[in-house]
Design a protein around this motif. Structure first.
Motif, PDB file in Angstrom:
ATOM      1  N   GLY A 171      -8.467 -26.126 -21.921  1.00  0.00           N
ATOM      2  CA  GLY A 171      -9.055 -26.631 -20.680  1.00  0.00           C
ATOM      3  C   GLY A 171      -9.678 -25.500 -19.892  1.00  0.00           C
ATOM      4  O   GLY A 171      -9.947 -24.417 -20.440  1.00  0.00           O
ATOM      5  N   PHE A 172      -9.877 -25.760 -18.601  1.00  0.00           N
ATOM      6  CA  PHE A 172     -10.617 -24.830 -17.745  1.00  0.00           C
ATOM      7  C   PHE A 172     -10.134 -23.391 -17.854  1.00  0.00           C
ATOM      8  O   PHE A 172     -10.912 -22.471 -18.063  1.00  0.00           O
ATOM      9  N   TRP A 173      -8.814 -23.184 -17.703  1.00  0.00           N
ATOM     10  CA  TRP A 173      -8.324 -21.811 -17.636  1.00  0.00           C
ATOM     11  C   TRP A 173      -8.427 -21.078 -18.959  1.00  0.00           C
ATOM     12  O   TRP A 173      -8.664 -19.877 -19.003  1.00  0.00           O
ATOM     13  N   MET A 174      -8.288 -21.856 -20.043  1.00  0.00           N
ATOM     14  CA  MET A 174      -8.446 -21.183 -21.322  1.00  0.00           C
ATOM     15  C   MET A 174      -9.906 -20.808 -21.556  1.00  0.00           C
ATOM     16  O   MET A 174     -10.215 -19.745 -22.108  1.00  0.00           O
ATOM     17  N   ILE A 175     -10.809 -21.680 -21.088  1.00  0.00           N
ATOM     18  CA  ILE A 175     -12.238 -21.330 -21.190  1.00  0.00           C
ATOM     19  C   ILE A 175     -12.496 -20.043 -20.397  1.00  0.00           C
ATOM     20  O   ILE A 175     -13.180 -19.127 -20.857  1.00  0.00           O
ATOM     21  N   ALA A 176     -11.911 -19.992 -19.201  1.00  0.00           N
ATOM     22  CA  ALA A 176     -12.141 -18.820 -18.351  1.00  0.00           C
ATOM     23  C   ALA A 176     -11.622 -17.553 -19.031  1.00  0.00           C
ATOM     24  O   ALA A 176     -12.283 -16.505 -19.009  1.00  0.00           O
ATOM     25  N   LEU A 177     -10.433 -17.661 -19.656  1.00  0.00           N
ATOM     26  CA  LEU A 177      -9.878 -16.488 -20.350  1.00  0.00           C
ATOM     27  C   LEU A 177     -10.790 -16.052 -21.497  1.00  0.00           C
ATOM     28  O   LEU A 177     -11.064 -14.867 -21.681  1.00  0.00           O
ATOM     29  N   LEU A 178     -11.254 -17.051 -22.250  1.00  0.00           N
ATOM     30  CA  LEU A 178     -12.135 -16.747 -23.377  1.00  0.00           C
ATOM     31  C   LEU A 178     -13.404 -16.048 -22.892  1.00  0.00           C
ATOM     32  O   LEU A 178     -13.811 -15.016 -23.436  1.00  0.00           O
ATOM     33  N   HIS A 179     -14.004 -16.620 -21.859  1.00  0.00           N
ATOM     34  CA  HIS A 179     -15.269 -16.056 -21.380  1.00  0.00           C
ATOM     35  C   HIS A 179     -15.068 -14.640 -20.827  1.00  0.00           C
ATOM     36  O   HIS A 179     -15.905 -13.766 -21.031  1.00  0.00           O
ATOM     37  N   THR A 180     -13.954 -14.431 -20.142  1.00  0.00           N
ATOM     38  CA  THR A 180     -13.679 -13.074 -19.659  1.00  0.00           C
ATOM     39  C   THR A 180     -13.628 -12.107 -20.833  1.00  0.00           C
ATOM     40  O   THR A 180     -14.190 -11.017 -20.779  1.00  0.00           O
ATOM     41  N   ALA A 181     -12.988 -12.547 -21.907  1.00  0.00           N
ATOM     42  CA  ALA A 181     -12.846 -11.656 -23.067  1.00  0.00           C
ATOM     43  C   ALA A 181     -14.197 -11.284 -23.661  1.00  0.00           C
ATOM     44  O   ALA A 181     -14.423 -10.148 -24.036  1.00  0.00           O
ATOM     45  N   PHE A 182     -15.123 -12.239 -23.729  1.00  0.00           N
ATOM     46  CA  PHE A 182     -16.371 -11.834 -24.398  1.00  0.00           C
ATOM     47  C   PHE A 182     -17.431 -11.264 -23.472  1.00  0.00           C
ATOM     48  O   PHE A 182     -18.355 -10.605 -23.945  1.00  0.00           O
ATOM     49  N   VAL A 183     -17.316 -11.476 -22.144  1.00  0.00           N
ATOM     50  CA  VAL A 183     -18.325 -10.836 -21.287  1.00  0.00           C
ATOM     51  C   VAL A 183     -17.886  -9.450 -20.797  1.00  0.00           C
ATOM     52  O   VAL A 183     -18.716  -8.633 -20.422  1.00  0.00           O
ATOM     53  N   PHE A 184     -16.562  -9.217 -20.832  1.00  0.00           N
ATOM     54  CA  PHE A 184     -16.049  -7.920 -20.353  1.00  0.00           C
ATOM     55  C   PHE A 184     -16.766  -6.721 -20.994  1.00  0.00           C
ATOM     56  O   PHE A 184     -17.203  -5.810 -20.292  1.00  0.00           O
ATOM     57  N   PRO A 185     -16.920  -6.712 -22.330  1.00  0.00           N
ATOM     58  CA  PRO A 185     -17.585  -5.544 -22.942  1.00  0.00           C
ATOM     59  C   PRO A 185     -19.021  -5.329 -22.451  1.00  0.00           C
ATOM     60  O   PRO A 185     -19.460  -4.195 -22.348  1.00  0.00           O
ATOM     61  N   TYR A 186     -19.738  -6.423 -22.128  1.00  0.00           N
ATOM     62  CA  TYR A 186     -21.106  -6.245 -21.627  1.00  0.00           C
ATOM     63  C   TYR A 186     -21.100  -5.399 -20.363  1.00  0.00           C
ATOM     64  O   TYR A 186     -21.897  -4.479 -20.188  1.00  0.00           O
ATOM     65  N   VAL A 187     -20.184  -5.758 -19.453  1.00  0.00           N
ATOM     66  CA  VAL A 187     -20.128  -5.050 -18.170  1.00  0.00           C
ATOM     67  C   VAL A 187     -19.731  -3.590 -18.409  1.00  0.00           C
ATOM     68  O   VAL A 187     -20.379  -2.668 -17.919  1.00  0.00           O
ATOM     69  N   VAL A 188     -18.671  -3.394 -19.204  1.00  0.00           N
ATOM     70  CA  VAL A 188     -18.197  -2.023 -19.425  1.00  0.00           C
ATOM     71  C   VAL A 188     -19.285  -1.181 -20.082  1.00  0.00           C
ATOM     72  O   VAL A 188     -19.564  -0.063 -19.655  1.00  0.00           O
ATOM     73  N   ARG A 189     -19.929  -1.734 -21.101  1.00  0.00           N
ATOM     74  CA  ARG A 189     -20.987  -0.995 -21.795  1.00  0.00           C
ATOM     75  C   ARG A 189     -22.110  -0.585 -20.848  1.00  0.00           C
ATOM     76  O   ARG A 189     -22.514   0.564 -20.797  1.00  0.00           O
ATOM     77  N   THR A 190     -22.605  -1.575 -20.096  1.00  0.00           N
ATOM     78  CA  THR A 190     -23.742  -1.291 -19.207  1.00  0.00           C
ATOM     79  C   THR A 190     -23.366  -0.240 -18.175  1.00  0.00           C
ATOM     80  O   THR A 190     -24.114   0.708 -17.931  1.00  0.00           O
ATOM     81  N   VAL A 191     -22.196  -0.414 -17.554  1.00  0.00           N
ATOM     82  CA  VAL A 191     -21.821   0.502 -16.476  1.00  0.00           C
ATOM     83  C   VAL A 191     -21.454   1.882 -17.028  1.00  0.00           C
ATOM     84  O   VAL A 191     -21.831   2.905 -16.454  1.00  0.00           O
ATOM     85  N   ALA A 192     -20.752   1.903 -18.171  1.00  0.00           N
ATOM     86  CA  ALA A 192     -20.387   3.208 -18.744  1.00  0.00           C
ATOM     87  C   ALA A 192     -21.645   3.985 -19.120  1.00  0.00           C
ATOM     88  O   ALA A 192     -21.727   5.199 -18.903  1.00  0.00           O
ATOM     89  N   ALA A 193     -22.652   3.268 -19.639  1.00  0.00           N
ATOM     90  CA  ALA A 193     -23.907   3.946 -19.987  1.00  0.00           C
ATOM     91  C   ALA A 193     -24.530   4.550 -18.729  1.00  0.00           C
ATOM     92  O   ALA A 193     -25.048   5.667 -18.753  1.00  0.00           O
ATOM     93  N   ALA A 194     -24.448   3.804 -17.621  1.00  0.00           N
ATOM     94  CA  ALA A 194     -25.027   4.325 -16.373  1.00  0.00           C
ATOM     95  C   ALA A 194     -24.261   5.564 -15.905  1.00  0.00           C
ATOM     96  O   ALA A 194     -24.858   6.527 -15.434  1.00  0.00           O
ATOM     97  N   PHE A 195     -22.930   5.540 -16.040  1.00  0.00           N
ATOM     98  CA  PHE A 195     -22.149   6.729 -15.663  1.00  0.00           C
ATOM     99  C   PHE A 195     -22.559   7.917 -16.516  1.00  0.00           C
ATOM    100  O   PHE A 195     -22.686   9.039 -16.027  1.00  0.00           O
ATOM    101  N   GLU A 196     -22.746   7.664 -17.828  1.00  0.00           N
ATOM    102  CA  GLU A 196     -23.110   8.766 -18.718  1.00  0.00           C
ATOM    103  C   GLU A 196     -24.447   9.379 -18.315  1.00  0.00           C
ATOM    104  O   GLU A 196     -24.661  10.576 -18.457  1.00  0.00           O
ATOM    105  N   GLU A 197     -25.350   8.524 -17.841  1.00  0.00           N
ATOM    106  CA  GLU A 197     -26.674   9.028 -17.501  1.00  0.00           C
ATOM    107  C   GLU A 197     -26.718   9.719 -16.144  1.00  0.00           C
ATOM    108  O   GLU A 197     -27.674  10.416 -15.816  1.00  0.00           O
ATOM    109  N   LEU A 198     -25.664   9.501 -15.364  1.00  0.00           N
ATOM    110  CA  LEU A 198     -25.648  10.041 -14.007  1.00  0.00           C
ATOM    111  C   LEU A 198     -25.526  11.560 -14.043  1.00  0.00           C
ATOM    112  O   LEU A 198     -24.715  12.096 -14.775  1.00  0.00           O
ATOM    113  N   ASP A 199     -26.336  12.235 -13.245  1.00  0.00           N
ATOM    114  CA  ASP A 199     -26.227  13.684 -13.173  1.00  0.00           C
ATOM    115  C   ASP A 199     -24.944  14.037 -12.407  1.00  0.00           C
ATOM    116  O   ASP A 199     -24.782  13.645 -11.261  1.00  0.00           O
ATOM    117  N   PRO A 200     -24.008  14.751 -13.047  1.00  0.00           N
ATOM    118  CA  PRO A 200     -22.726  15.025 -12.386  1.00  0.00           C
ATOM    119  C   PRO A 200     -22.866  15.894 -11.133  1.00  0.00           C
ATOM    120  O   PRO A 200     -21.935  16.009 -10.346  1.00  0.00           O
TER     121      PRO A 200
END
Ligand SMILES: Nc1ncnc2c1ncn2[C@@H]1O[C@H](COP(=O)(O)OP(=O)(O)OP(=O)(O)O)[C@@H](O)[C@H]1O
Ligand SMILES: [Mg+2]
Lengths: 368, 516
Positions: free
Chosen positions: B128-157
């Motif tokens: 039901g709803f909550w299991m869908i939410a858990l599933l979706h969190t699992a597969f969208v999480f890497p998109y966010v981490v990848r995009t943001v981690a790439a931005a951190f890597e590109e940032l001039d320290p």
């Protein structure tokens, strides 16, 4: 009172890159110190070590009474101007400058007041205070970076090549302004550059560095006229280097041969050549050599021919041929001067001759 | 072969050649990718908002919001953690973050169900709803981490260093400097997460139970012959996805984070709790993402017997279909996608920005809506079913191929190509000897993404397929029929093949990168 002391500071980066080798340095309170050296000699590393950005591999750093060697960056309390400025791209000019006061949680009015005062001090046009760094010219960015460092209210200012991204003309104008601001506010400044003219015109004290080591510490005059070694002589300003054979050395005088002629020097500075050396380098600054049509009354001259002349405004730079190596002479440019092809006498005052220890390789290598 | 290359090289000198190629790419994009994807909009809208439709939309948006919010909340610190770690720790974290991306969503959905819902796992949550939410969190999480981690890597320290030397502690420096500087990437990552969540169909079907999401409802109405209802949901989905796309792009440019606000002194005290914060983030990552995603393999080891021969045959024929489609579609897309990427990256005829946006629209359109739309677009021509499926895959994988290539081309130093031309190289020679080697890593990345997307997609496939089934569709059907063992084996085979393929292609990318 921010007297800065470095005791045996070394810094080795991963891969065994030795950037600093056992540096000892004392920077006096309110002194304007310029670190001068070729690219890659460790100037930025030294500055960042003082700022706490790089922890030294060994040795200690003291600012005033505090040993800051192992404190985090934010507790070093220095005003640092970074190479290429590092202005925060997402903040306006005013926010950039007020960053330090905001972090120290000063009141909003006080923060604003400091920011405005500093921007005024560096002559930043107040109507551009809301502009973002990307909208500013190089010269303006430089002023903002300085204002930001000043607004940190630290009395120790660290400047990493503050003028190098500007074109020569603006850079020269800003030299004086920068020095004046530092002096007016009574700050201690450590300024890094590889431009020796900039160093000469700004410093109270110049620290010449090479390959992670200090070569000489002294006033601009000392460094220029009394270089401690061949590297300093070569790196700071232009000079003539004559290889000479030492024929006899007594307490009174030194008998040498260079440019195919014997000279007996009694007033030359020979303190830097070791006893028993049979070779040395005689160093003459181009403006210390004299040109004349007539033979001088003393024996310290050689004959040469004017190879080329170049008009430099105030001065004329001559290149003379005499043996294998050209001799460079700079003379004031009024009067008629000499023409290419003229046969002339090049003479010098004995006390202007400086004798330096001879390296093993060719002397051009030393500057490298 | 040599003679052929020489002929092509000579041909490329002719003035009409490059405009003709660009025109072909543009026409291909418009008529095979873009118009089919959004055709439903032209069908005229008679919005049929019956309670069922409203409920499905509510579920979809609720799930997408929760998944995106959780992913941003934990994904940004996770990205920071990945960026900040060094050596082997970084290797491990990087690989773990990428893992759920390699797992086809159908397999992921099945695994999530097994972990949270079945008696083989925790049996904690009902479908039901909550299991869908858990599933979706699992597969969208890497998109966010990848995009943001790439931005951190590109940032001039140096910015963070400057902030620290002005007196900021690590947390304050992060909040006032690093975070605002990666903000646009976080927003774009969030947008990708949201639209992907809005689009996901196959895996969702496994865990939905009695609930229904908007993409599921599109399929349900279509199968029941209620075309107006299916069309209106598709329409709403497309409009929302596109709106979010442009809203996010606008926000990424505009929104700013203030430097005042939270007190640095308070933050200084909070720095001490960073261990606690890192612990929370890692716990979230393992409990909600990694373990559910890979629980499938634990289940697999408990299996006593392999599937029956007929089921095995079904698995292999579906695999064949999937790979056939993926290969064919990727090949076609590579050719036209490369041309369109050049067109966008070089801003030809001043139309680069326009086509870049159109390409992004296709990227965010929910695939079941896309499939539904595409079926109508091609319905006049009596194409065989397999071809229609391939055309659907062509459309939704196209932007995955184009986007990285276009980005690489616009970042390319034009002087290099001009230098080669002044040395007398023909346009073809410049392309093959200068441009291509430099952007090869991005080309391979685009190919990998397009290919993987085609292999694991279900929504559009279900919207156009009648009898042909691809491997993820088969897995969905097996789970729905409660053939859990068969599904697990199919998932494992699919995962193994994807994993090997990805390793091979990654090695290719790495080699290309070091060569360039
Ligand atoms: N973060 C680092 N990691 C590794 N090596 C470094 C690092 N920073 C500097 N180095 C090395 O240390 C040496 C000194 O570098 P440094 O940046 O201090 O030189 P510099 O005198 O400031 O030169 P420039 O005038 O070019 O700015 C160089 O060999 C450089 O490659
Ligand atoms: Mg430097």
């Amino acid at each position: 009172m921010p007297e800065v002391r470095l005791k045996g500071v070394s810094k080795t980066f991963s891969g065994n890159i030795v950037a600093l080798k056992g540096m000892d340095l004392v920077v006096k309170d309110r002194d304007y110190v310029v670190l001068l050296g070729p690219s890659g000699c460790g100037k930025t590393t030294l500055l960042k070590t003082i700022a706490g950005i790089y922890p030294p591999t060994s040795g200690s750093v003291h600012i005033g009474a505090r040993n800051v060697t192992s404190l985090p960056i934010e507790e070093h309390n220095v005003g640092m101007m970074f190479q290429n400025y590092a202005l925060f791209p997402h903040l306006s000019t005013e926010k950039n400058v007020s960053y330090g006061p905001v972090i120290r949680e000063l009141s909003a009015e006080k923060t604003k007041e400091i920011a405005m005062r500093m921007l005024e001090l560096v002559k930043f046009p107040s109507d551009r205070a809301s502009a973002f760094p990307s909208e500013l010219s190089g010269g303006m960015q430089q002023r903002v970076a300085l204002a930001r460092a000043l607004a940190s209210q630290s009395s120790l200012l660290l400047l990493d090549e503050p003028l190098c991204a500007l074109d020569a003309k603006i850079g020269e104008e800003l030299r004086l302004e920068l020095r004046n601001i530092v002096k007016t506010l009574g700050l201690t400044a450590i300024h890094v550059t590889h431009n020796q003219e900039e160093a000469m015109s700004m410093a109270d004290t110049i620290v010449v560095m090479n390959k992670g080591q200090i070569m000489q510490v002294g006033t601009p005059e000392e460094v220029y006229f009394k270089p401690a070694n061949l590297f300093v002589a070569y790196f700071v300003g232009e000079a003539n280097f004559f290889e000479c054979k030492i024929k006899r050395r007594t307490a009174k005088a030194l008998e040498v041969n260079f440019l195919g002629k014997d000279f007996r020097l009694s007033k030359a500075d020979a303190s830097r050549i070791p006893d028993g050396a049979d070779k040395a380098i005689a160093v003459f600054r181009p403006e210390k050599l004299v040109l004349s049509k007539r033979q001088p009354y003393h024996a310290n001259f050689v004959k040469a021919k004017i190879g080329s002349r170049r008009f430099l405004g105030e001065k004329i730079r001559y290149e003379l041929s005499c043996g294998s190596r050209p001799i460079i002479v700079r003379r004031l440019g009024f009067g008629r001067g000499f023409k290419t092809g003229d046969a002339v006498f090049v003479s010098f005052d004995e006390s202007d001759a400086l004798l330096l220890n001879c390296p093993d390789g060719p002397i051009e290598k030393v500057g490298g | 072969m040599n003679r052929f290359i020489r002929a092509v090289s000579q041909l490329s000198k002719k003035k009409w050649v490059s405009p003709a190629l660009y025109a072909a790419a543009v026409l291909f994009f418009l008529f095979f990718v873009f118009f089919p994807a959004v055709f439903v909009i032209s069908m005229g809208l008679r919005v049929d908002l019956n309670p069922e439709v409203v409920a499905a939309l509510e579920t979809s948006f609720g799930v997408s919001l929760i998944a995106t919010a959780l992913s941003l909340l934990f994904g940004v610190p996770m990205a920071w953690l990945v960026f900040r770690s060094t050596g082997w720790k970084k290797e491990i974290l990087n690989t773990l973050v990428d893992m759920p991306l390699i797992l086809p969503t159908a397999a992921l959905g099945f695994s999530v169900y097994l972990f949270w819902g079945s008696q083989y796992g925790l049996a904690l949550i009902e479908k039901g709803f909550w299991m869908i939410a858990l599933l979706h969190t699992a597969f969208v999480f890497p998109y966010v981490v990848r995009t943001v981690a790439a931005a951190f890597e590109e940032l001039d320290p140096v910015y963070e260093t400057a902030s620290r030397s002005l007196g900021a502690n690590t947390l304050t420096a992060f909040r006032t400097i690093s975070l605002p500087l990666v903000k646009s990437s976080a927003i774009i990552g969030g947008m990708l997460a949201f639209t992907h969540s809005l689009s996901e169909t196959g895996a969702t079907m496994m865990v939905a139970g009695l609930a229904s999401t908007a993409p599921m409802q599109v399929l349900a109405y279509k199968n029941a012959g209620n075309i107006p209802a299916a069309a209106s949901i598709s329409f709403i989905l497309i409009v929302f996805a596109v709106t979010f796309l442009f809203l996010a792009k606008h926000l990424a440019r505009k929104a700013s984070i203030s430097i005042d606000g939270i007190s640095p002194r308070l933050e200084k005290r909070l720095v001490k709790f960073s261990f606690f914060k890192n612990g929370t983030v890692l716990a979230f990552f393992f409990i909600l993402i990694i373990i559910p995603a890979f629980f499938l393999f634990i289940f697999l080891f408990q299996l006593k017997a392999l599937p029956q021969a007929d089921q095995m045959a079904l698995i292999f024929s579906s695999l064949e279909t999937s790979f056939l489609i993926a290969c064919a579609v990727t090949a076609v897309n590579l050719f036209f996608g490369f041309l369109l990427a050049m067109f966008i990256g070089r801003n030809k005829w001043g139309l680069g920005k326009l086509f870049e946006s159109a390409n992004e629209v296709v990227l965010v359109v929910p695939t079941s809506a896309l499939g539904f739309s595409l079926a109508f677009y091609w319905s006049g021509l009596q194409f065989p079913e397999l071809l229609v499926i391939a055309l659907a895959h062509l459309s939704f994988t196209f932007p995955f191929v184009v986007t990285p290539i276009a980005a690489a081309i616009s970042a390319l130093d034009k002087n290099l190509e001009q230098a080669a031309s002044t040395l007398g190289a023909t346009p073809f020679k410049v392309l093959s000897s200068v441009t291509l080697p430099l952007i090869l890593p991005s080309v391979l990345a685009g190919v990998v993404m397009g290919f993987m997307r085609s292999i694991s997609e279900t929504g559009a496939t279900l919207a156009v397929a009648k009898s042909v089934s691809t491997i993820p569709v088969l897995i969905v059907n097996m789970v729905k029929a409660n053939q859990l063992a068969d599904a697990a084996v199919a998932c494992a085979i699919l995962f193994a093949i994807s994993f090997v393929l990805l390793l091979v292609m990654r090695r290719g990318v790495r080699r290309a990168r070091s060569a360039a």
